[in-house]
Design a protein around this motif. Structure first.
Motif, PDB file in Angstrom:
ATOM      1  N   THR A  12      -3.441  34.749 -11.740  1.00 15.81           N
ATOM      2  CA  THR A  12      -2.226  34.188 -12.327  1.00 15.81           C
ATOM      3  C   THR A  12      -1.962  34.858 -13.663  1.00 15.81           C
ATOM      4  O   THR A  12      -2.880  35.351 -14.326  1.00 15.81           O
ATOM      5  N   VAL A  13      -0.709  34.865 -14.075  1.00 14.61           N
ATOM      6  CA  VAL A  13      -0.310  35.468 -15.349  1.00 14.61           C
ATOM      7  C   VAL A  13      -0.410  34.431 -16.455  1.00 14.61           C
ATOM      8  O   VAL A  13       0.045  33.289 -16.294  1.00 14.61           O
ATOM      9  N   ASP A  14      -1.016  34.807 -17.572  1.00  3.51           N
ATOM     10  CA  ASP A  14      -1.068  33.938 -18.753  1.00  3.51           C
ATOM     11  C   ASP A  14       0.089  34.318 -19.670  1.00  3.51           C
ATOM     12  O   ASP A  14      -0.029  35.234 -20.488  1.00  3.51           O
ATOM     13  N   ARG A  15       1.199  33.634 -19.536  1.00  8.40           N
ATOM     14  CA  ARG A  15       2.417  33.978 -20.285  1.00  8.40           C
ATOM     15  C   ARG A  15       2.326  33.613 -21.764  1.00  8.40           C
ATOM     16  O   ARG A  15       3.131  34.070 -22.567  1.00  8.40           O
ATOM     17  N   LEU A  22      -4.060  38.090 -17.841  1.00  2.00           N
ATOM     18  CA  LEU A  22      -3.999  37.321 -16.608  1.00  2.00           C
ATOM     19  C   LEU A  22      -5.322  36.588 -16.447  1.00  2.00           C
ATOM     20  O   LEU A  22      -6.274  36.824 -17.186  1.00  2.00           O
ATOM     21  N   SER A  23      -5.363  35.688 -15.497  1.00  2.00           N
ATOM     22  CA  SER A  23      -6.585  34.953 -15.186  1.00  2.00           C
ATOM     23  C   SER A  23      -6.950  35.203 -13.737  1.00  2.00           C
ATOM     24  O   SER A  23      -6.112  35.005 -12.848  1.00  2.00           O
ATOM     25  N   VAL A 101      -8.537  37.495 -18.572  1.00  3.94           N
ATOM     26  CA  VAL A 101      -8.650  38.959 -18.623  1.00  3.94           C
ATOM     27  C   VAL A 101      -7.499  39.513 -19.478  1.00  3.94           C
ATOM     28  O   VAL A 101      -6.408  39.789 -18.972  1.00  3.94           O
ATOM     29  N   PRO A 102      -7.700  39.663 -20.795  1.00  5.45           N
ATOM     30  CA  PRO A 102      -6.688  40.347 -21.615  1.00  5.45           C
ATOM     31  C   PRO A 102      -6.802  41.850 -21.416  1.00  5.45           C
ATOM     32  O   PRO A 102      -7.869  42.368 -21.069  1.00  5.45           O
ATOM     33  N   GLU A 163       4.124  41.694 -14.070  1.00  3.08           N
ATOM     34  CA  GLU A 163       4.643  40.444 -14.620  1.00  3.08           C
ATOM     35  C   GLU A 163       3.962  40.101 -15.944  1.00  3.08           C
ATOM     36  O   GLU A 163       4.614  39.631 -16.891  1.00  3.08           O
ATOM     37  N   ALA A 164       2.644  40.339 -16.024  1.00  2.90           N
ATOM     38  CA  ALA A 164       1.913  40.071 -17.264  1.00  2.90           C
ATOM     39  C   ALA A 164       2.393  40.983 -18.393  1.00  2.90           C
ATOM     40  O   ALA A 164       2.515  40.548 -19.545  1.00  2.90           O
TER      41      ALA A 164
END
Length: 216
Positions: A12-15, A22-23, A101-102, A163-164
């Motif tokens: 998933t994207v961490d907006r 993302l995670s 995960v940056p 997207e991220a």
């Protein structure tokens, strides 16, 4: 001793992260019936570029990383992406946990350049796990290491990575340059009252095309 199995089941994207991130969703299973009190988990993530196909456009973009396609049998080697860590809370049976995960969008970094070169499809990742497991047996705390053999594969959709990035840098790219080059660009930009760097580079490209056309 707990017997652990690791799977990556999604991303998933961490907006709301400070940087693009993302995670990865991990499913951790304990197969012997032992209660796990906690895991201080580390994960080294590698890109396995040989595990996917590439379009002609993608192959052209990847030339600076892997050379001509005729050499890819020798040059398409695994690449280091990142190493991350997280604390896994206590569980029995199995649990799902998010692994943050940056990552960078600096296109001089090999992993970012690789991701940015892909049009669609999936990014083949290999997750290599290590860390410390905490359990309780007969009322006493036991501590041991996650075996180095523990790993999981995951095919990250390119669309999720994009997207991220777009959450922080929509329709943008980054280029690093020396201070001297930046100063020259600044003078050019100021002398023509150009409002943005995008317009500055577009003007320079137009001049270069014009000069090439004018040459006999």
């Amino acid at each position: 001793m707990a017997e652990l199995a690791f799977d990556c089941i999604g991303a998933t994207v961490d907006r709301y992260a400070v940087v693009p991130a993302l995670s990865l969703v991990l499913r951790i299973s304990e197969t012997s019936g032992q209660q796990v009190e906690a895991i201080a988990l580390r994960c080294q993530i590698r890109i396995e570029p040989a595990r996917r196909r590439y379009s002609g456009v993608e192959a052209e973009r990847l030339n600076d990383l892997f050379g001509e396609t005729e050499r890819w049998a020798d040059t398409l080697k695994p690449m280091q992406f990142t190493t991350v860590a997280t604390m896994v809370p206590g569980f029995s049976g199995s649990c799902d946990v998010e692994l943050p995960v940056p990552f960078t969008y600096d296109l001089e970094v090999g992993s970012a350049r690789y991701f940015d070169s892909l049009e669609a499809g999936e990014i083949p990742l290999l997750l290599l796990f290590s860390g410390t497991v905490f359990t309780v047996s007969d009322g006493r705390m036991q501590v041991y290491q996650v075996p180095w053999s523990k790993e999981a594969s995951y095919r990250l959709p390119v669309s999720v990575w994009r997207e991220a990035i777009d959450a922080h840098f929509p329709n943008s790219a980054w280029v690093r340059m020396s201070r001297q080059t930046m100063e020259e660009l600044q003078r050019f930009k100021s002398s023509r009252a150009l409002p943005t760097w995008d317009m500055t580079l577009t003007e320079l490209l137009a001049r270069a095309d014009s000069d090439a056309t004018d040459q006999p």
